[in-house]
Scaffold this active site. Structure first.
Site, PDB file in Angstrom:
ATOM      1  N   LYS A   1       0.827  -1.206   0.000  1.00  0.00           N
ATOM      2  CA  LYS A   1       0.000   0.000   0.000  1.00  0.00           C
ATOM      3  C   LYS A   1       0.862   1.257   0.000  1.00  0.00           C
ATOM      4  O   LYS A   1       0.657   2.182  -0.796  1.00  0.00           O
ATOM      5  CB  LYS A   1      -0.919  -0.001   1.224  1.00  0.00           C
TER       6      LYS A   1
ATOM      7  N   ARG B   1      -3.512   3.009   8.500  1.00  0.00           N
ATOM      8  CA  ARG B   1      -3.883   1.804   7.759  1.00  0.00           C
ATOM      9  C   ARG B   1      -2.689   0.862   7.636  1.00  0.00           C
ATOM     10  O   ARG B   1      -1.555   1.285   7.456  1.00  0.00           O
ATOM     11  CB  ARG B   1      -4.398   2.166   6.358  1.00  0.00           C
TER      12      ARG B   1
ATOM     13  N   ARG C   1      -3.321  -1.361  -6.384  1.00  0.00           N
ATOM     14  CA  ARG C   1      -2.498  -2.566  -6.300  1.00  0.00           C
ATOM     15  C   ARG C   1      -2.836  -3.429  -7.499  1.00  0.00           C
ATOM     16  O   ARG C   1      -3.899  -3.263  -8.121  1.00  0.00           O
ATOM     17  CB  ARG C   1      -2.772  -3.338  -5.010  1.00  0.00           C
TER      18      ARG C   1
ATOM     19  N   TYR D   1      12.853 -34.961 -15.734  1.00  0.00           N
ATOM     20  CA  TYR D   1      11.401 -35.012 -15.896  1.00  0.00           C
ATOM     21  C   TYR D   1      10.720 -35.127 -14.542  1.00  0.00           C
ATOM     22  O   TYR D   1      11.336 -35.497 -13.536  1.00  0.00           O
ATOM     23  CB  TYR D   1      10.983 -36.184 -16.794  1.00  0.00           C
TER      24      TYR D   1
END
Length: 903
Positions: free
Chosen positions: A28, A97, A341, A875
């Site tokens: 953020k 926040r 975002r 593999y």
């Protein structure tokens, strides 16, 4: 002379960072800085770094320098805004926040409107000219702060709010006037004083400091830790804290808040997608407490803000070269950007968007390959509801996260978890979800809410987890207290079965039948890219898979035991069989022949039993070699303990005892019981099995080798191209392998002479014991290939019996963080992985052309495939259904390695 050390910086202004500093500023904070750099309208603020959080989490105290740094940045913010935090007249208000490196929607804490108090609320009302707005903001602060910072039960505030609406006779909070909100503030403060043991703080700086600490603490809440385990996010990253000057969407009808996506996160289609809510703050949208309007309606509400938003959305998508998830607020006609975002998306959207961005020239094919993953591809292969089935529709909501989910209705997370652990499939039904519902959302097959939209908590979290979700089904009345839902006259009680279609938003009563996914039909060769939505998805999958196949180094084989499985695996893109379990060929009608072999008392009886099995084994291998003609087929000789082919000891003992009581005991049953007791082992997985069987039961492995060789010769004489490989299981020392190999070479030579064919049959072994891995250099002297049996290798490295431990204590280990994920699901790189790398290096040092593969369950696990690429294997082998996933991840591993090398 001491060196001068740079003073560690714990706080960055939004003007100082950029999007590449996510480790330090969190997602953020880094993106707020990036938008600021782009000149977009971001409210001024600053970010406290994840480093500060780490210091706090490690020591229990904030860094000594943090308070002074915060004070300096707050002072600069106040000067820029021309107002002080919490001042009585025209106060500066801020939000605090969370913001970790990886998006954790709703899992950590946020507090808005910090700076309001009994005094400043009056000043805010005067400055805004809106008394209702000021008191609404104040009640929000007390509610958020009380729950988040002071630990007050959030339900107490919700109940008081509902009581206020009931007293007023209204249904939504916007219908409460200033007088109602003043009373509510008074009630909220009483709740805080009673349940927190202290008054709501009136000092603005104290509010901010306590909120910052609460955000740090929220990193280690149960829900945050659970989410990190679910999404495999490391627990030592910490969270940044963003302190941002408040802008207000609850200032009246010309204000509002919303979430926008630059493309539809559910489908990937371009257009105008998102939600908007007038006269609201940001939490109202994601909480789903009021149903939003589609973002497109903002054009009619506020044309200027709408046009500006679309231009910013285009700017951000072009800049980030990806789908962007944007939070915004409109304050009296002025648009502010609060967050962006790279948006979470559904599996189908991920594939569509990746190819769209290639076509638009924003990314190349290599980057497109990194934008999708095997887990998403696996999700696209799940079945979908049958459109032609007869159904009883309950309602329709917003298609928030696709999939076809069927289960029993439950109305709280506790029940969802409890029933799920008992083996029940459940659908979690709520009015709206909140972060405390996370464990129930994980346990459920699907999620249904009657409120909220594509940006609500339920929708965002469900998309991130790949969980089916329908939101905002307004016609459905959810009564969590009475544990039922109603639609008109229809009542669905807890335990009734419902079906949820996350692709259409439709909800049905009862179980709806499913049909294969179009992606599976594509892999099966029954569907091709066309014009409709399903075909568009198939076309996107086809393009990305084609690129993955071009760049991958790892080949992908199948674990298959029959021609039918082999043919399906080949359609799914298998490049051979990496594991054919011959024990599966001894079941059914042939079990009696194996019993005869086990019960044989003489060489003649044993040889007779083997002679009966030989033609049946040979026929099986002929079918298998035909199905995989031209591709390698690795056949593992008999591996499990012989007791697995005999009746259960308890059932047989009871049968014999009852027969003896009746005096009609069966002689064969008596011999069987004697054999069962003789073969009984306390720990059969570490007993007489694998190569040990071939060494102590004369002729057993020779019969299997002869069947393989004769089948290969028959196929070759029929102008086929059989490429059989013989694998000896559970070898712990080279001497075991040498003895078995000597016998195998003799049998192969006999078959070549008898059939006149030149058989080039490779002989190798499974590396599934720690000693085999540690002595791989010696074993490679007698082996032409290694195949890592990571199921058994994990068991023997950890000392786990898989069948026992997964049911007994793995849940506790996962909850306590001892495991991030089960070591049987994803390879344990530090332990098992170290042995694999050791064996690879030692084996190739002895035999440079040694072929190396893996045939355990890890062969189809996305994260493990990357490890096997890095370890240098040739593999991976996995079940047919997981072959496309392994192909995709092998391509991603190769492309990722190339990108790293080029940097």
């Amino acid at each position: 002379m001491s060196e001068n050390k740079a003073v560690q910086k714990f706080v960055y202004d939004f003007t100082e960072g950029n999007k590449d500093l996510k480790d330090l500023l969190g997602g953020k904070g880094a993106n707020l800085a990036e938008m600021t750099n782009l000149g977009l309208p971001v409210p001024p603020g600053f970010t406290i770094t994840t480093d500060a959080c780490k210091v706090y989490l490690d020591s229990g105290e904030e860094p000594a320098a943090l308070r002074d740094e915060v004070s300096a940045h707050l002072d600069a913010l106040e000067k820029r805004m021309g107002k002080k935090l919490g001042q009585a007249d025209d106060p500066l208000l801020v939000s605090v926040r969370s913001g970790a490196k990886f998006s954790m929607p709703g899992m950590m804490d946020t507090v808005l409107n910090i700076g309001l108090s009994d005094a400043s609320v009056v000043g805010l009302a005067a400055q805004a000219g809106d008394e209702r707005f000021a008191w609404d903001s104040y009640r929000r602060l007390i509610q958020m702060f009380g729950k988040t910072v002071l630990g007050v039960d959030g339900e107490l505030f919700e109940e008081a709010l509902e009581a206020a609406k009931d007293a007023k006779g209204v249904k939504v909070d916007v219908d409460l006037d200033a007088g109602d909100l003043k009373k509510l503030v008074k009630e909220f403060k009483k709740i805080v004083a009673r349940d927190a043991g202290r008054d709501f703080p009136q000092d603005a700086r104290e509010q901010m400091d306590l909120a910052i600490k609460a955000v740090f603490d929220s990193w280690n809440t149960d829900r945050a830790k659970l989410y990190r385990r679910q999404e495999r996010i490391p627990g030592d990253l910490g969270t940044a804290v963003n302190v941002c000057s408040m802008v207000f969407g609850n200032l009246g009808p010309d204000s509002g808040t919303g979430v926008a996506f630059t493309r539809d996160p559910a489908s990937g289609h371009q257009g105008v997608y998102g939600d908007y809510l007038q006269n609201a703050q940001g939490e109202d949208v994601v909480a789903g407490i009021r149903n939003t309007v589609p973002l497109a309606e903002l054009e009619a509400i506020d044309q200027q803000s709408y046009d500006r938003l679309l231009k910013i959305m285009e700017t951000l998508e072009t800049h980030y070269k990806d789908l962007c998830d944007i939070e915004f607020t409109i304050e009296r006609g002025h648009l502010w950007m609060l967050q962006t975002r790279v948006g979470k998306r559904t599996a189908g959207a991920a594939f569509r968007i990746a190819t769209q961005l290639v076509d638009q020239g924003l990314i190349d094919e290599a980057e497109a390959l990194q934008r999708v993953n095997g887990a998403q591809l696996a999700q696209l292969m799940f079945p979908r509801f049958d459109d032609t089935a007869k159904t009883q529709r309950l309602g329709r909501g917003i298609a928030a996260s696709p999939g076809a989910a069927v289960g029993k209705a439950v109305f709280d997370s506790y029940t969802a978890v409890k029933w799920s652990r008992s083996g029940e499939k459940v659908i979690l039904i709520r009015r709206e979800t909140n972060p405390d519902d996370l464990d129930g959302m994980i346990a459920a097959e699907g999620i249904l809410t009657s409120r909220g939209g594509k940006t609500s908590h339920a929708a965002v979290v469900a998309r991130g987890m790949g969980k089916t979700c329908v939101c905002g089904a307004e016609e459905i009345e959810v009564d969590t207290k009475r544990r039922r839902l109603t639609v008109g006259d229809i009542v669905v009680e807890e335990g009734d079965v419902v079906s949820v279609d996350g692709s259409t938003g439709k909800v049905y009563l009862g179980e709806v039948p499913v049909v294969p996914s179009p992606v599976v039909e594509y892999f099966e060769g029954r569907m091709h890219a066309g014009a409709d939505d399903a075909d568009e998805l198939v076309a996107a999958v086809h393009r990305i898979m084609a690129y993955a196949d071009r760049v991958r180094r790892l080949r992908v084989r199948a674990n298959a035991d029959s021609a039918e499985d082999a043919l399906r695996a080949r359609r799914f893109g298998a490049q051979g069989i990496g594991l054919c379990r011959t024990e599966h060929m001894f079941l059914g009608e042939r079990r009696e022949m194996v019993e005869k072999l086990i019960l044989a008392d003489t060489d003649q009886e044993r040889e007779t039993a083997l002679e009966q099995l030989l033609p049946l084994q040979k026929a099986d291998f002929i079918e298998l070699f035909e199905a995989m003609d031209g591709l390698p087929v690795t056949v593992r000789l008999l591996d499990p303990p012989l007791h697995e082919f005999l009746p259960d000891i308890t059932e047989l003992s009871v049968r014999v005892a009852l027969a003896e009581a009746r005096k009609d005991a069966n002689e064969n049953d008596l011999r069987l019981l004697q054999a069962v007791h003789k073969l009984h082992e306390q720990n059969p997985m570490l007993g007489l099995r694998g190569v040990r069987l071939g060494l102590v039961i004369p002729g057993l492995f020779a019969m299997q080798v002869r069947a393989i060789a004769e089948a290969a010769a028959a196929r070759k004489n029929a102008k086929g191209d059989p490429r059989a490989e013989i694998m000896i299981p559970l070898v712990g020392t080279v001497q075991e392998l040498e003895i078995v190999r000597e016998e195998a070479d003799r049998v192969i030579a006999e078959v070549q002479a008898a059939t006149g064919t030149d058989l080039k049959l490779k002989i190798g072994t499974m590396i599934e014991l720690p000693r085999a891995a540690l002595t791989a250099g010696q074993i490679a002297e007698a082996a032409e290939f290694f195949s890592f049996g990571t199921n058994d290798l994990t068991q023997t490295v950890w000392g786990f019996s898989r069948d026992d431990v997964e049911a007994s204590f793995f849940t506790a280990y996962l909850e306590k963080g001892i495991f991030g994920v089960s070591p049987f699901e994803t390879i344990d790189k530090d332990g098992v992985g170290s042995l694999v790398k050791n064996a690879v290096a030692a084996g190739r040092a002895t035999r440079p052309d040694l072929k190396l593969g893996i045939c355990g369950e890890h062969g189809g696990d996305p994260e493990s495939v990357h490890f096997f690429h890095e370890a240098g294997l040739d593999y991976v082998s996995c079940s047919p259904f997981r072959i496309p996933v392994a192909r995709l991840e092998a391509g991603r591993a190769a492309a990722g390695a190339r990108a790293s090398d080029s940097r």
